[in-house]
Write an enzyme that holds these catalytic residues in place. Sequence first.
Site, PDB file in Angstrom:
ATOM      1  N   PRO A   1       0.810  -1.226   0.000  1.00 11.00           N
ATOM      2  CG  PRO A   1      -0.908  -1.587   1.544  1.00 11.00           C
ATOM      3  CD  PRO A   1       0.431  -2.124   1.116  1.00 11.00           C
ATOM      4  CE1 TYR A   2       6.053   5.283   2.255  1.00 11.57           C
ATOM      5  CE2 TYR A   2       7.430   3.672   1.128  1.00 11.57           C
ATOM      6  CZ  TYR A   2       7.266   4.919   1.688  1.00 11.57           C
ATOM      7  OH  TYR A   2       8.303   5.818   1.682  1.00 11.57           O
TER       8      TYR A   2
END
Length: 217
Positions: A128-129
């Site tokens: 997700p980062y």
Amino acid sequence: MNVLIMGAHGQVGQHLVEELKNTGKHTPIAFVRKEEQVKEFENAGVEARLGDLEGSIEDIQERMDGIDAVIFAAGSGGSTGDDKTLLIDLDGAVKVIEATKARNIDRFVMLSAMGAETRERWSDELKPYYVAKHFADMWLEDSDLNYTIVRPGMLENEDAKGKVLVKDTITDNDIYSIPRADVAKVLAATIDNENTYKKAFEVVTGQDSIEDALTNL
């Protein structure tokens, strides 16, 4: 230049404020989200402006009076969930880009992450980062701003070495880390270095001075 530092109270951000303050070439202005952080910077002789990356584009614009360049070094941090990663690292970055454009500020430096441009290099635990960084970088590249995207390797809390390796993509090196203090020095050095304009690059600890590394991009 008056340089607005988004995420000025973060680990890289604090190094960056000190770097700009100590070199005296540009004036750092801290963008922070807590009153006590404003006071902390003001006590250190640094102007600070209270704002929220989860607020509106218009609210962010209002904090940009007298600004000549923006450095986005903000992040949700490792202790928050994926929701905050999307709200700060992606949507927060996009809102700052849009606010910068609306204020006719041309220069924008983005702190990203090594491998953000290539999905095959993303680790599963940080996906997700990397998604957030990937699309924030794309938004910046499509913005018509005079951008630089800095993608450091693994960040370390060590003293600055002042020696780096800078390449478009680093995949064949023995070292894939860099002190946060050196990342701050690289960010500061890009502000008015024309050789970094409209470019994205990765950086880790290496053998070249920062000036030489950026000159040879």
